[in-house]
Motif scaffolding. Structure first.
Motif, PDB file in Angstrom:
ATOM      1  N   ASP A 272     111.738 120.740 123.283  1.00  0.00           N
ATOM      2  CA  ASP A 272     110.505 120.997 122.335  1.00  0.00           C
ATOM      3  C   ASP A 272     109.848 122.226 122.539  1.00  0.00           C
ATOM      4  OD1 ASP A 272     111.210 118.365 121.453  1.00  0.00           O
ATOM      5  OD2 ASP A 272     109.630 117.552 122.740  1.00  0.00           O
ATOM      6  N   PHE A 273     109.922 122.697 123.692  1.00  0.00           N
ATOM      7  CA  PHE A 273     109.284 124.086 124.278  1.00  0.00           C
ATOM      8  C   PHE A 273     109.753 125.196 123.223  1.00  0.00           C
ATOM      9  CE2 PHE A 273     107.849 121.308 127.488  1.00  0.00           C
ATOM     10  CZ  PHE A 273     106.366 121.808 127.842  1.00  0.00           C
ATOM     11  N   GLU A 274     111.104 125.059 123.271  1.00  0.00           N
ATOM     12  CA  GLU A 274     111.893 126.155 122.276  1.00  0.00           C
ATOM     13  C   GLU A 274     111.340 126.133 120.677  1.00  0.00           C
ATOM     14  OE1 GLU A 274     116.273 127.357 120.962  1.00  0.00           O
ATOM     15  OE2 GLU A 274     115.893 125.667 122.183  1.00  0.00           O
ATOM     16  N   SER A 275     111.139 124.834 120.383  1.00  0.00           N
ATOM     17  CA  SER A 275     110.825 124.795 119.094  1.00  0.00           C
ATOM     18  C   SER A 275     109.373 125.142 119.134  1.00  0.00           C
ATOM     19  CB  SER A 275     110.854 122.975 118.665  1.00  0.00           C
ATOM     20  OG  SER A 275     112.326 122.825 118.951  1.00  0.00           O
ATOM     21  N   ASP A 276     108.482 125.135 120.043  1.00  0.00           N
ATOM     22  CA  ASP A 276     107.004 125.253 119.875  1.00  0.00           C
ATOM     23  C   ASP A 276     107.110 126.763 119.761  1.00  0.00           C
ATOM     24  OD1 ASP A 276     105.811 122.833 119.969  1.00  0.00           O
ATOM     25  OD2 ASP A 276     105.645 122.396 121.999  1.00  0.00           O
ATOM     26  N   TRP A 277     107.631 127.744 120.608  1.00  0.00           N
ATOM     27  CA  TRP A 277     107.747 128.946 120.468  1.00  0.00           C
ATOM     28  C   TRP A 277     108.182 129.435 119.359  1.00  0.00           C
ATOM     29  CZ3 TRP A 277     104.975 131.843 123.182  1.00  0.00           C
ATOM     30  CH2 TRP A 277     104.745 131.557 124.630  1.00  0.00           C
ATOM     31  N   ARG A 308      98.536 123.330 126.573  1.00  0.00           N
ATOM     32  CA  ARG A 308      98.138 122.292 127.245  1.00  0.00           C
ATOM     33  C   ARG A 308      99.557 121.732 127.744  1.00  0.00           C
ATOM     34  NH1 ARG A 308      96.134 119.654 131.204  1.00  0.00           N
ATOM     35  NH2 ARG A 308      95.930 117.499 130.935  1.00  0.00           N
ATOM     36  N   GLN A 309     100.425 121.826 126.778  1.00  0.00           N
ATOM     37  CA  GLN A 309     101.879 121.110 126.946  1.00  0.00           C
ATOM     38  C   GLN A 309     102.589 121.988 128.324  1.00  0.00           C
ATOM     39  OE1 GLN A 309     101.587 117.961 125.583  1.00  0.00           O
ATOM     40  NE2 GLN A 309     103.874 118.293 125.447  1.00  0.00           N
ATOM     41  N   VAL A 310     102.159 123.270 128.273  1.00  0.00           N
ATOM     42  CA  VAL A 310     102.881 123.990 129.237  1.00  0.00           C
ATOM     43  C   VAL A 310     102.216 123.777 130.574  1.00  0.00           C
ATOM     44  CG1 VAL A 310     103.083 126.454 130.169  1.00  0.00           C
ATOM     45  CG2 VAL A 310     103.413 125.882 127.809  1.00  0.00           C
ATOM     46  N   GLU A 311     100.842 123.568 130.555  1.00  0.00           N
ATOM     47  CA  GLU A 311     100.250 123.009 131.754  1.00  0.00           C
ATOM     48  C   GLU A 311     100.624 121.880 132.334  1.00  0.00           C
ATOM     49  OE1 GLU A 311      95.879 123.117 131.119  1.00  0.00           O
ATOM     50  OE2 GLU A 311      95.794 124.717 132.396  1.00  0.00           O
ATOM     51  N   SER A 323     111.466 115.217 131.522  1.00  0.00           N
ATOM     52  CA  SER A 323     112.246 114.837 130.680  1.00  0.00           C
ATOM     53  C   SER A 323     111.069 114.341 129.620  1.00  0.00           C
ATOM     54  CB  SER A 323     112.947 113.564 130.967  1.00  0.00           C
ATOM     55  OG  SER A 323     113.607 113.132 129.981  1.00  0.00           O
ATOM     56  N   ARG A 324     109.804 113.663 129.858  1.00  0.00           N
ATOM     57  CA  ARG A 324     109.102 112.959 128.873  1.00  0.00           C
ATOM     58  C   ARG A 324     108.593 114.507 128.046  1.00  0.00           C
ATOM     59  NH1 ARG A 324     106.078 110.589 133.229  1.00  0.00           N
ATOM     60  NH2 ARG A 324     107.002 108.710 134.052  1.00  0.00           N
ATOM     61  N   LEU A 325     108.357 115.614 128.832  1.00  0.00           N
ATOM     62  CA  LEU A 325     107.831 116.808 128.138  1.00  0.00           C
ATOM     63  C   LEU A 325     108.792 117.589 127.354  1.00  0.00           C
ATOM     64  CD1 LEU A 325     105.296 117.644 130.756  1.00  0.00           C
ATOM     65  CD2 LEU A 325     104.647 116.551 128.685  1.00  0.00           C
ATOM     66  N   ALA A 326     109.911 117.646 127.921  1.00  0.00           N
ATOM     67  CA  ALA A 326     111.194 118.595 127.604  1.00  0.00           C
ATOM     68  C   ALA A 326     111.581 118.176 126.033  1.00  0.00           C
ATOM     69  CB  ALA A 326     112.088 118.591 128.399  1.00  0.00           C
ATOM     70  N   GLY A 327     111.796 116.875 125.613  1.00  0.00           N
ATOM     71  CA  GLY A 327     112.431 116.693 124.544  1.00  0.00           C
ATOM     72  C   GLY A 327     114.055 116.846 124.708  1.00  0.00           C
ATOM     73  N   ALA A 328     114.779 116.679 123.735  1.00  0.00           N
ATOM     74  CA  ALA A 328     116.315 116.781 123.844  1.00  0.00           C
ATOM     75  C   ALA A 328     116.774 117.486 122.695  1.00  0.00           C
ATOM     76  CB  ALA A 328     116.752 115.058 123.783  1.00  0.00           C
TER      77      ALA A 328
END
Length: 580
Positions: A272-277, A308-311, A323-328
């Motif tokens: 999910d963080f890759e997608s957010d970037w 906020r997600q990064v925090e 895992s809850r935050l990272a996505g798949a």
């Protein structure tokens, strides 16, 4: 027969079904009338040989290790027949004394409890950490979420403990000893379904609880916590730098640095963080190009919510929280049984996270649930990429061995056997799934009807609001997607308006707006943002009047107190039968 007598008294039909299946046990009982069985060997040993017709069966303790001379590699009907023959021989020997017979009767009446106690004791002794490793982080998290909302499987206790995992066609029979438990996925090893079944039994008996599972640290090392923290530090540092410098002084290498951070997130398994970037990269790219479609307010919301997600990721204490935050990157697919699907529409998409492809929407005739099948490819690095060249260069493959072009799936009734999907209704192209073309819905006798569309067909917009968005809540059964969140804000629907306003394209916002009205004057606003992908659709919508008003299929959502629709496809009135 010494120890064999006590062992055989504990075996009943449930146990035999567990080590084989119902059909084999039923066949074995039938064959007892015509098959000659001869018992040989020393009952004091751990193996007894039984001649079953022309086959030789070696009955062992535990019974799951018994073998047969026939080609079968599993517990066959000959083995079951041999066990039944031993039971019969044991009962005949013990019947010589009436007193013994009474004692045996008492022991036999208690045998189910004895076997069940042995199974439950092994379940209680099975380490939670080992189960967590078998399940993996995401599957364990899904189990915890189901347990928290009370969505638990049915468990039947007997000599074999039967567990039906949620939303799956697999059935697990936990036997004594546990390593001989069986699962309808037919895997010999201790599969994820068996691990999940044991964990559900532990939860049901109070041997563990949700809090203990959440705090469990013995799950598989799917994430490197040091790598995660390093990624968090780099992401926070760059986001804070962007905030300090402001938009007008955005560094010239900002887009390249965002790409580098996206790759860091990819390597750390932070999907999910890759997608957010990549989404943030897309927004900053629009700003640097002075694209009219960019809304500064939306960019600010995107920026702050991402920070906020990064925090939250930086404060994660264990891999479950990560895992809850990272996505798949890849979805967990499970069996969805047989499906009768009606192809509704195909949608071409270009996502802000850097993927392009097609999604086909299906409606299941019996359950009225939505399913999708998507083919996509990454286009992060395709600078000279165009839609037409991509479609020619990357032809789509039709799944489920169906003999027609990919885009034609949107126009057919299809039957799928052993279909697999994830909890959002996304279908897998698994080779185990078999597809069958039933009929072309474009023919007059097979076109879409109100009965097929069911609860998703609306001509009363007030009813649409009440059923899907009243008080900001949505009933799970109205969501249409398997496992859908009850707070989901976007739904797939068919709308049949009686009139419409003139489509207006606002240059300042780079968006098209058009009002749709029902018979009572209630309004749903069609809203489409301009892009190269949407240009043709916008030109079509601008030509719609009351005289050629179609039925709309799309995603409806609530924003600023108004119902809005993103149209995926439209249907002329002669394409829908009985929906007036």
């Amino acid at each position: 027969m010494g120890d064999w007598g006590s062992v055989l008294r504990e075996i009943d039909d449930d146990y035999l079904v567990g080590i084989s299946n119902k059909g084999i046990v039923k066949r074995a009982y039938k064959d007892m009338e015509t098959t000659v069985c001869k018992v040989s060997g020393d009952p004091a040993e751990d193996m007894i040989t039984v001649s079953v017709g022309e086959e030789t069966v070696h009955i062992k303790i535990p019974l799951g290790e018994s073998t047969c001379s026939c080609p079968s590699r599993s517990i066959c009907r000959h083995v079951v027949l041999g066990i039944l023959s031993l039971q019969k021989a044991s009962e005949t020997k013990d019947a010589d004394s009436e007193t013994v017979g009474e004692e045996e009767s008492i022991e036999s009446s208690q045998s189910d409890d004895t076997m069940a106690e042995k199974v439950l004791q092994q379940i209680a002794d099975y380490p939670i950490g080992k189960l967590a490793k078998s399940l993996g982080v995401r599957r364990l998290q899904q189990l915890i979420e189901n347990a928290r909302i009370g969505n638990r499987p049915q468990i039947t206790y007997a000599s074999a403990v039967t567990v039906q995992p949620l939303k799956q066609a697999t059935e697990v029979r936990l036997l004594y000893p546990l390593e001989y438990s069986t699962c309808t996925c037919h895997k010999k090893e201790f599969c994820v379904h068996k691990a999940e079944a044991v964990l559900w039994c532990k939860l049901a008996s109070g041997q563990t609880n949700i809090e203990a599972l959440e705090q469990n640290q013995d799950v598989s090392a799917e994430y490197d916590m040091e790598q995660i923290q390093d990624a968090v530090l780099q992401m926070k540092a760059f986001l804070e730098e962007l905030l300090d410098t402001g938009l007008s002084r955005t560094p010239h290498d900002a887009l390249d640095r965002m790409e580098r951070l996206a790759m860091i997130c990819h390597n750390a398994k932070l999907s999910d963080f890759e997608s957010d970037w990549r989404r943030l990269q897309d927004s900053y790219s629009k700003y640097l190009r002075r694209a009219a479609s960019l809304r500064i307010q939306k960019l600010l919301w995107q920026f702050t919510s991402f920070y906020r997600q990064v925090e939250l990721l930086g404060n994660a204490q264990n891999v479950l929280e990560v895992s809850r935050l990272a996505g798949a990157f890849r979805a967990e697919y499970s069996l969805a049984l047989d499906l009768d699907l009606v192809g509704i529409a195909i949608e071409h998409f270009v996502s802000r996270s850097g993927y392009e492809g097609e999604t086909i929407y299906f409606l299941e005739e019996n359950t009225k649930k939505w399913y999708t099948y998507t083919q996509a490819r990454p286009v992060f690095y395709d600078n000279a990429y165009t839609i037409n060249s991509a479609r020619q260069q990357y032809p789509q493959e039709t799944p489920w061995r169906l003999g027609l072009p990919f885009h034609e799936l949107a126009f057919w009734h299809i039957h799928l056997e052993q279909a697999k999907c994830d909890n959002r209704g996304r279908l897998s192209s698994s080779k185990e799934t078999k597809g069958q073309l039933l009929q072309d819905r474009r023919t007059e006798q097979n076109m879409l009807t109100a009965d097929i569309l069911g609860k998703w067909y609306y001509h009363d917009f007030a009813q649409l609001f009440e059923e899907l968005f009243q008080d900001g809540r949505t009933a799970p059964e109205k969501s249409g997607l398997p496992g859908a969140d009850s707070t989901s804000r976007t739904k797939l629907v068919f709308l049949r308006p009686v009139s419409c306003g003139k489509a207006v394209f606002l240059e300042t916002e780079q968006k098209l707006y058009m009002d749709l009205y029902d018979a009572s004057g209630k309004v749903v606003v069609v809203e489409v943002a301009y892009s190269e992908n949407e240009a043709e659709g916008i030109r079509y919508l601008e030509k719609i009047t009351d005289e050629n008003l179609p039925c709309f299929f799309g995603r409806v959502y609530l924003r600023d107190g108004r119902l809005r629709l993103y149209p995926i496809s439209v249907f002329n009135r002669n394409e829908l039968s009985g929906t007036g």
